[in-house]
Design a protein around this motif. Structure first.
Motif, PDB file in Angstrom:
ATOM      1  N   GLN A 185       3.707   4.397   2.536  1.00 31.44           N
ATOM      2  CA  GLN A 185       3.395   5.822   2.508  1.00 31.44           C
ATOM      3  C   GLN A 185       3.549   6.446   3.895  1.00 31.44           C
ATOM      4  O   GLN A 185       4.077   7.553   4.038  1.00 31.44           O
ATOM      5  CB  GLN A 185       1.974   6.029   1.994  1.00 31.44           C
ATOM      6  CG  GLN A 185       1.614   7.490   1.753  1.00 31.44           C
ATOM      7  CD  GLN A 185       0.253   7.643   1.094  1.00 31.44           C
ATOM      8  OE1 GLN A 185      -0.373   6.674   0.688  1.00 31.44           O
ATOM      9  NE2 GLN A 185      -0.213   8.874   0.989  1.00 31.44           N
ATOM     10  N   LEU A 186       3.106   5.729   4.924  1.00 36.56           N
ATOM     11  CA  LEU A 186       3.252   6.226   6.299  1.00 36.56           C
ATOM     12  C   LEU A 186       4.724   6.400   6.656  1.00 36.56           C
ATOM     13  O   LEU A 186       5.108   7.370   7.306  1.00 36.56           O
ATOM     14  CB  LEU A 186       2.589   5.262   7.284  1.00 36.56           C
ATOM     15  CG  LEU A 186       1.063   5.294   7.367  1.00 36.56           C
ATOM     16  CD1 LEU A 186       0.559   4.133   8.215  1.00 36.56           C
ATOM     17  CD2 LEU A 186       0.582   6.619   7.945  1.00 36.56           C
ATOM     18  N   LYS A 187       5.539   5.451   6.220  1.00 34.41           N
ATOM     19  CA  LYS A 187       6.977   5.523   6.485  1.00 34.41           C
ATOM     20  C   LYS A 187       7.602   6.698   5.738  1.00 34.41           C
ATOM     21  O   LYS A 187       8.392   7.467   6.302  1.00 34.41           O
ATOM     22  CB  LYS A 187       7.632   4.208   6.062  1.00 34.41           C
ATOM     23  CG  LYS A 187       9.157   4.201   6.105  1.00 34.41           C
ATOM     24  CD  LYS A 187       9.692   4.314   7.516  1.00 34.41           C
ATOM     25  CE  LYS A 187      11.202   4.106   7.526  1.00 34.41           C
ATOM     26  NZ  LYS A 187      11.795   4.355   8.859  1.00 34.41           N
ATOM     27  N   GLU A 188       7.238   6.835   4.473  1.00 32.65           N
ATOM     28  CA  GLU A 188       7.797   7.900   3.639  1.00 32.65           C
ATOM     29  C   GLU A 188       7.432   9.284   4.177  1.00 32.65           C
ATOM     30  O   GLU A 188       8.250  10.204   4.175  1.00 32.65           O
ATOM     31  CB  GLU A 188       7.291   7.749   2.200  1.00 32.65           C
ATOM     32  CG  GLU A 188       7.902   8.734   1.221  1.00 32.65           C
ATOM     33  CD  GLU A 188       7.428   8.509  -0.202  1.00 32.65           C
ATOM     34  OE1 GLU A 188       7.570   9.432  -1.019  1.00 32.65           O
ATOM     35  OE2 GLU A 188       6.905   7.416  -0.504  1.00 32.65           O
ATOM     36  N   GLU A 189       6.197   9.417   4.657  1.00 34.15           N
ATOM     37  CA  GLU A 189       5.730  10.706   5.175  1.00 34.15           C
ATOM     38  C   GLU A 189       6.103  10.913   6.640  1.00 34.15           C
ATOM     39  O   GLU A 189       5.803  11.955   7.216  1.00 34.15           O
ATOM     40  CB  GLU A 189       4.213  10.808   4.991  1.00 34.15           C
ATOM     41  CG  GLU A 189       3.785  10.820   3.527  1.00 34.15           C
ATOM     42  CD  GLU A 189       2.274  10.821   3.354  1.00 34.15           C
ATOM     43  OE1 GLU A 189       1.562  10.757   4.386  1.00 34.15           O
ATOM     44  OE2 GLU A 189       1.811  10.889   2.206  1.00 34.15           O
ATOM     45  N   ASN A 190       6.738   9.900   7.235  1.00 34.06           N
ATOM     46  CA  ASN A 190       7.193   9.985   8.628  1.00 34.06           C
ATOM     47  C   ASN A 190       6.049  10.331   9.575  1.00 34.06           C
ATOM     48  O   ASN A 190       6.200  11.129  10.504  1.00 34.06           O
ATOM     49  CB  ASN A 190       8.313  11.025   8.750  1.00 34.06           C
ATOM     50  CG  ASN A 190       9.095  10.887  10.041  1.00 34.06           C
ATOM     51  OD1 ASN A 190       9.257   9.785  10.565  1.00 34.06           O
ATOM     52  ND2 ASN A 190       9.569  11.996  10.570  1.00 34.06           N
ATOM     53  N   LYS A 191       4.896   9.727   9.344  1.00 30.85           N
ATOM     54  CA  LYS A 191       3.702  10.045  10.126  1.00 30.85           C
ATOM     55  C   LYS A 191       3.603   9.206  11.394  1.00 30.85           C
ATOM     56  O   LYS A 191       3.983   8.040  11.424  1.00 30.85           O
ATOM     57  CB  LYS A 191       2.445   9.823   9.279  1.00 30.85           C
ATOM     58  CG  LYS A 191       2.154  10.929   8.295  1.00 30.85           C
ATOM     59  CD  LYS A 191       0.785  10.737   7.662  1.00 30.85           C
ATOM     60  CE  LYS A 191       0.414  11.915   6.764  1.00 30.85           C
ATOM     61  NZ  LYS A 191      -0.918  11.733   6.143  1.00 30.85           N
TER      62      LYS A 191
END
Length: 294
Positions: free
Chosen positions: A101-107
């Motif tokens: 999720q962190l990767k997908e949201e580019n956070k």
């Protein structure tokens, strides 16, 4: 190595069902400072060693022979005939889901640096051990070492142990327990944001950093981020007209009016795709908006 007879389990047909990335569970057969063996009947015997043993130090701390552990298969048949495992606690899927999720949201997020080696820095995220390569460090943190001495690089990297660095996820693969961080991605975002604040016509103070045949690279001064720009040779007031036949020799011509280290006032002529181009020509401070000291 003990439990040699246990390795014969690997020849069991049931072993065909085991695969890399599979989550398995079993009791500890033997626990030493160099390796841990785990009964994975009917598949065979699992082994935790090297890097994976080091990352499981906290998990294994209070466990003894006979206690059950959960692991993920890294290799179904290592050179010693064991099933190579990584131990990362009970919540594999939940941890990797959060990482995805962190990767997908580019956070961007902070990580605490736990260890250093010559290749980079080690940290944990959601109890998963990850790696921040030297090549992915921000410019200000990159270890500038004359001669590229690995010993000196490691010495500089050790200074980050115990510090928090803000990173993004560069790459990950739950199947092989790979998690790669990048500080450079965060830096890139900040630089792009800083560049986008400039408009064509703005006046800025720049420091010449490198002179090449097609112009001069410079670093914009008095801004919080390290923002580099290019002054094309056509935007440099040379003493002689540009002679295209002198291709490959223009750097020498540019050096007659500019020197690396010079600080000049320049005008923004274009801002495009995270790049900024400037000019040293036709600068009229009285009629041009200024970003200097703003």
């Amino acid at each position: 190595m003990v439990f040699t007879e246990q390795k014969n389990f690997k020849k069991n047909k049931a072993n065909d069902e085991i695969r890399v990335g599979m989550v398995v569970e079993g009791p500890i057969l033997e626990k030493t400072s160099r390796y841990v063996l785990i009964d994975l009947s009917p598949f065979g015997v699992g082994m935790v060693r090297g890097f994976y043993l080091k990352e499981a130090k906290t998990i294994l701390k209070d466990l003894k022979e006979g206690d059950k552990v959960v692991g993920r298969v890294i290799d179904v048949d290592n050179e010693e005939g064991y099933i190579e495992l990584s131990l990362q606690g009970q919540n594999f899927d939940e941890s990797w889901e959060k990482i995805s999720q962190l990767k997908e949201e580019n956070k961007a997020f902070p990580i605490l640096i736990l260890e250093a080696n010559a290749g980079g820095l080690i940290a944990k995220l959601e109890n998963i051990t990850g790696f921040l390569p030297v090549s992915q460090l921000a410019t200000e943190h990159y270890p500038q070492v004359e001669g590229g001495s690995k010993e000196k690089i490691l010495e500089k990297l050790k200074n980050f142990v115990g510090q928090n660095l803000t990173v993004k996820i560069l790459d990950f693969d739950p199947q092989v327990s790979k998690l790669i961080f990048s500080e450079k991605l965060v830096e890139k975002d900040k630089i792009s944001e800083a560049i986008n604040q400039f408009k064509v016509g703005d006046l800025v103070k720049v420091k010449i950093t490198k002179i090449v045949d097609y112009g001069a690279f410079c670093r914009i001064q008095d801004v919080p981020q390290l923002v580099d720009g290019l002054i094309h040779v056509t935007e440099i007031p040379l003493e002689s007209p540009i002679d295209k036949s002198q291709s490959g020799k223009m750097a020498a011509e540019i050096k007659t009016v500019l020197t690396e280290g010079d600080v000049k006032e320049a005008k923004v002529v274009s801002v495009d795709n995270g790049r900024i181009c400037l000019s040293l020509k036709n600068i009229s401070p009285s009629n041009t908006p200024s970003k200097i000291n703003s």
